[in-house]
Every structure is written in C-alpha cells, then in structure tokens.
Design an enzyme around this catalytic site. Sequence first.
Site, PDB file in Angstrom:
ATOM      1  N   ASP A  93       0.835  -1.198   0.000  1.00 18.28           N
ATOM      2  CA  ASP A  93       0.000   0.000   0.000  1.00 18.28           C
ATOM      3  C   ASP A  93       0.873   1.252   0.000  1.00 18.28           C
ATOM      4  O   ASP A  93       2.041   1.206   0.406  1.00 18.28           O
ATOM      5  CB  ASP A  93      -0.888   0.032   1.255  1.00 18.28           C
TER       6      ASP A  93
HETATM    7  N1  URA Z   1      -1.390  -5.877   3.937  1.00 17.51           N
HETATM    8  C1  URA Z   1      -1.833  -4.607   3.927  1.00 17.51           C
HETATM    9  O1  URA Z   1      -2.860  -4.295   4.501  1.00 17.51           O
HETATM   10  N2  URA Z   1      -1.098  -3.694   3.247  1.00 17.51           N
HETATM   11  C2  URA Z   1       0.057  -3.990   2.628  1.00 17.51           C
HETATM   12  O2  URA Z   1       0.689  -3.098   2.056  1.00 17.51           O
HETATM   13  C3  URA Z   1       0.505  -5.314   2.654  1.00 17.51           C
HETATM   14  C4  URA Z   1      -0.229  -6.251   3.322  1.00 17.51           C
END
Ligand code: URA
Length: 236
Positions: A104
């Site tokens: 993310d």
């Molecule tokens: N899980 C999440 O919520 N975000 C990420 O970036 C990776 C795994």
Amino acid sequence: MDRIDKLLASTGRWTRREAKQLIQEGRVLVDGVPAAAPEQKADPVSACVAVDGKPLSFQKYTYVMLNKPEGVVSATEDTCQQTVLDLLPPELRRRGLFPVGRLDKDSEGLLLLTNDGDLAHRLLSPKKHVDKVYYIRTDRPLTPEDQEAFASGVNLADGTVCLPAGLELLGRGDEAFVTLHEGKFHQIKRMIASRGAAVCQLKRLSMGTLVLDSSLKKGEYRLLTPEEVLKIGGNG
Ligand code: URA
C-alpha cells in the site's frame, strides 16, 4: 542471436540510438572485431561483446530489491503520484521492470521489481503459498485471542475468509510479526480491523527466501545477488 544494438540497449546503459552511435563510431567489438552495423547479430551467451574495451555481460532479466518508503505507490506509472519506478535510475527504468505484488502507499519495506514475468507469476500464485513476513505496529496491544483468530483464519468484514496466518507478538503486544501465505487487497489492515484494532505501521520484511537487506535505507535499492536470484527461482 540478437542484434548488437538491441543487446547493448538491453543492459539499460544506452538507448538503442546511443548503441547505434557507438557501433558507428567503431567502439563496439564482437569477439575482438569491430561490429560492422547495428543489424549484426551476436549470441548473448557465447559472444564476447565489448564497448571501449570493457566486456559486457547480458542478463536476460533484472531483479531489484527496493526498500519502499511510505508515500510512494507500487505502480509503474501514475499521473500525479510518485511511483516505485521513479525511485530507480533511468538505466533501470528502461528495462520494463514492474513490482512483484503491491505494498500500500502507506506501507514500507521489501519490494521486488523485475521484468521476469514467470517468476512474478510463481511468487504471486496463491497455489504456491509463498510466505510473506511483515512487521506491524497497532493502535492497541494484540492478544493471544487475536493470535488464535489469525491461526484459524480471520473472517474479513465482507465475508472473505483468510487462510491461517502467523501472528507473533512482540514487546507489549502493540508490535508483531505477521506471516501471510496469500496476498489479498489491504489484507493485514483488514485482518487487524476485523479484530477491532488498526494498523499504525506496516513494513514487509521478507518474501519467500528473499529478505530485506537491512543496510538499505528507505527509498534505496540494489540488484539481487546471483545467490538470491537462484534461491527465489529466478532466471538470472
Ligand atoms: N497488507 C496490507 O494491509 N497492506 C500492505 O501493504 C501489505 C499487506
């Protein structure tokens, strides 16, 4: 067999146009003989191609480990936001790299970038169950009940059931290592939300055998070593 100008450009050090120029200037030798024209072909494995006397090696694929900082999107291009590709120099950007799986925008840590589509497919295939380990910090201490819920497969708010996952509590419990065997959208945040807590920090530490190099500062990258490529199943 490949065209010499294409081979030179595949190193990412020159554009095709620059490669042609080098050939025309007589600076490119193939097995000790100046390349006659950009269209001349050579075997990337067996031929000795040198530019200004320095031999080149041609690797089919490129593998880059990036310590992704927060605030950057895991995409190859974006009209208004900085992407992980923007963190690489032009000679690497020219190689058609893409991130293997996403982190993310507000997540950090290990991101593998490659142009090896087969490897990316193998690493991301749910059937292969490649473990991914994350460090997280949460807004409340997690508990043994949360651990049990992770171990038996968390139910997300939309009804999705996750595969069993590891949750190793650290310190007072507001820090933990999470091990996932799959990769759903915002998975950890949604798993933690389903337990009534929120993720404050999320950093990926490893993906299969590939471990984030602790000497890489946020935003820094390096090429994988031949051993890392081999272990992760690449075609270096
Ligand atoms: N899980 C999440 O919520 N975000 C990420 O970036 C990776 C795994």
